[in-house]
Motif scaffolding. Structure first.
Motif, short mmCIF file in Angstrom:
data_model
loop_
_atom_site.label_atom_id
_atom_site.label_comp_id
_atom_site.label_asym_id
_atom_site.label_seq_id
_atom_site.Cartn_x
_atom_site.Cartn_y
_atom_site.Cartn_z
N THR A 1 2.99 -0.60 4.42
CA THR A 1 2.44 0.68 4.01
C THR A 1 3.56 1.80 3.39
OG1 THR A 1 0.27 0.44 4.76
CG2 THR A 1 0.81 2.87 3.96
N LEU B 1 -9.40 5.94 4.14
CA LEU B 1 -8.52 4.94 4.69
C LEU B 1 -9.42 4.17 5.48
CD1 LEU B 1 -5.29 7.06 5.71
CD2 LEU B 1 -5.51 5.27 3.64
N ARG C 1 0.96 -1.10 0.00
CA ARG C 1 0.20 0.05 -0.05
C ARG C 1 0.84 1.15 0.01
NH1 ARG C 1 -2.62 -4.60 0.46
NH2 ARG C 1 -3.74 -5.12 2.13
N HIS D 1 -10.30 1.44 2.34
CA HIS D 1 -9.02 1.00 2.06
C HIS D 1 -8.48 0.98 0.86
CE1 HIS D 1 -10.55 -0.62 6.15
NE2 HIS D 1 -9.29 -0.70 6.46
N TYR E 1 -3.25 -2.01 6.68
CA TYR E 1 -2.05 -1.25 6.36
C TYR E 1 -0.72 -1.45 7.26
CZ TYR E 1 -5.47 1.62 3.86
OH TYR E 1 -6.32 2.25 2.82
N ARG E 2 -0.83 -1.84 8.29
CA ARG E 2 0.03 -1.80 9.46
C ARG E 2 1.36 -2.67 8.94
NH1 ARG E 2 -2.80 -2.99 13.57
NH2 ARG E 2 -2.48 -5.35 13.31
N CYS F 1 -2.75 4.20 9.75
CA CYS F 1 -2.27 2.88 9.06
C CYS F 1 -1.74 2.14 10.20
CB CYS F 1 -1.70 3.64 8.09
SG CYS F 1 -2.10 4.46 6.51
N LYS G 1 -5.57 0.94 -2.00
CA LYS G 1 -4.11 0.31 -1.73
C LYS G 1 -3.00 1.43 -2.26
CE LYS G 1 -5.62 -4.32 -2.28
NZ LYS G 1 -5.53 -5.53 -3.38
#
Length: 326
Positions: A230, A175, A27, A179, A226-227, A220, A181
């Motif tokens: 990203t 976000l 992402r 979500h 995201y974690r 994020c 990318k």
């Protein structure tokens, strides 16, 4: 016919593999702060207090490009030195001075990395843009690309520029709810107050943008989607005049060479910068020396991070900034 009991383990494995495959897709969030000079990023107005989050992440956990005091140069390759040309170069990886020579609202003939991602199977329907400036939909050519660009609002600082706080809140909402990318976020109050010659408001906008970036990153890191997967890239579309003029003492600007303007005849307007951190970014801190980097390298760098092809018929297309990539 295969018995259902035998199919269940296979279906489970396919579901898990598909979920893991989706999770592995990178992402990227690209954030542009319109017309923010490298001087304010690297040396002006007490940098740690002005942009503390950007400095913490860039210096300690990522990389920072464009500090000319350390002979690290980044600039636009286009010869216009204005916003449309800068954003087009940033997002499309090429310059096009023959067609893009001012900020008029005309559809961009050049495809952006957002459009290319949208056309790919892995990112289709997961690309988004949120902007303060109402010309961004033309730069991304929404009629051709079909990209989702959020830019409308009654809360504005001018006819063409909506409040950055609205842009931030809409970006955060996307976000959380959609979500994406790949997301492009454009803040514009810096450029608006710059043109007005309002130094205090310009610096306040810079600090506010830093707070917005911090909150977007914090979200994020709290979201499993995201974690740890990203990348944030923060940059600008052009520089500004190098002289601070006499506005600090008398609240006014004294010449076209002053910080409040930019364009091909104003020295410093071509100078840009970039800060990156997150997934697949080297921990280089403030980069010193090296070859001159160009804004047209941003789009190929994003494509490289996303593992999507980035092609052009143009021979002068930018190359990824490999030195910052893992």
């Amino acid at each position: 016919m295969i018995p259902l009991l035998l199919l269940l383990p296979l279906l489970f494995l396919l579901a898990v593999y598909g979920r893991d495959s989706q999770k592995e897709q990178p992402r990227v969030v690209v954030i542009a702060i319109d017309g923010l000079r490298w001087q304010e990023v690297f040396e002006g107005a007490g940098r740690d207090s002005l942009m503390p989050f950007l400095w913490k992440m860039g210096k300690d956990k990522g990389c920072m490009l464009g500090n000319r005091n350390k002979n690290c140069r980044m600039e636009v390759a286009n010869g216009i030195w204005k916003s449309y040309a800068g954003y087009s170069e940033m997002l499309c990886g090429v310059t096009d001075d023959a067609h893009i020579f001012d900020n008029r609202k005309q559809p961009n003939p050049n495809p952006s990395v957002l459009e290319m991602a949208e056309m790919s199977g892995a990112y289709k329907g997961r690309v988004s843009a949120v902007a303060s400036w109402d010309v961004i939909p033309y730069i991304l050519n929404t009629k051709r690309s079909g990209l989702d660009v959020d830019w409308k609002s009654s809360h504005r600082v001018s006819k063409q520029v909506r409040c950055d706080s609205v842009t931030f809140s809409h970006a955060l909402q996307k976000l959380k709810e959609e979500h994406p990318k790949l997301m492009f976020v454009e803040f514009c109050e810096t450029d608006y107050y710059g043109h007005q010659g309002k130094w205090k408001e310009y610096l306040n906008a810079v600090h506010e943008n830093d707070c917005f970036i911090r909150e977007l990153w914090a979200y994020c890191q709290s979201d499993e989607f995201y974690r740890g997967n990203t990348t944030f890239i923060i940059t600008c579309d052009h520089g500004r005049g190098e002289s601070l003029g006499n506005h600090i003492n008398r609240g006014e600007v004294d010449s076209l060479a002053s910080w409040h303007e930019h364009g091909r005849k104003i020295a410093g307007s071509n100078q840009t910068w970039l800060v990156a951190f997150g997934k697949n970014i080297q921990h280089l801190g403030e980069v010193e020396g090296g070859r001159t980097l160009y804004t047209k390298q941003v789009a190929p760098t994003v494509a490289s991070l996303l593992h999507i092809p980035f092609t052009s018929e143009r021979s002068d297309m930018g190359r990824p900034i490999y030195k910052i990539l893992k």
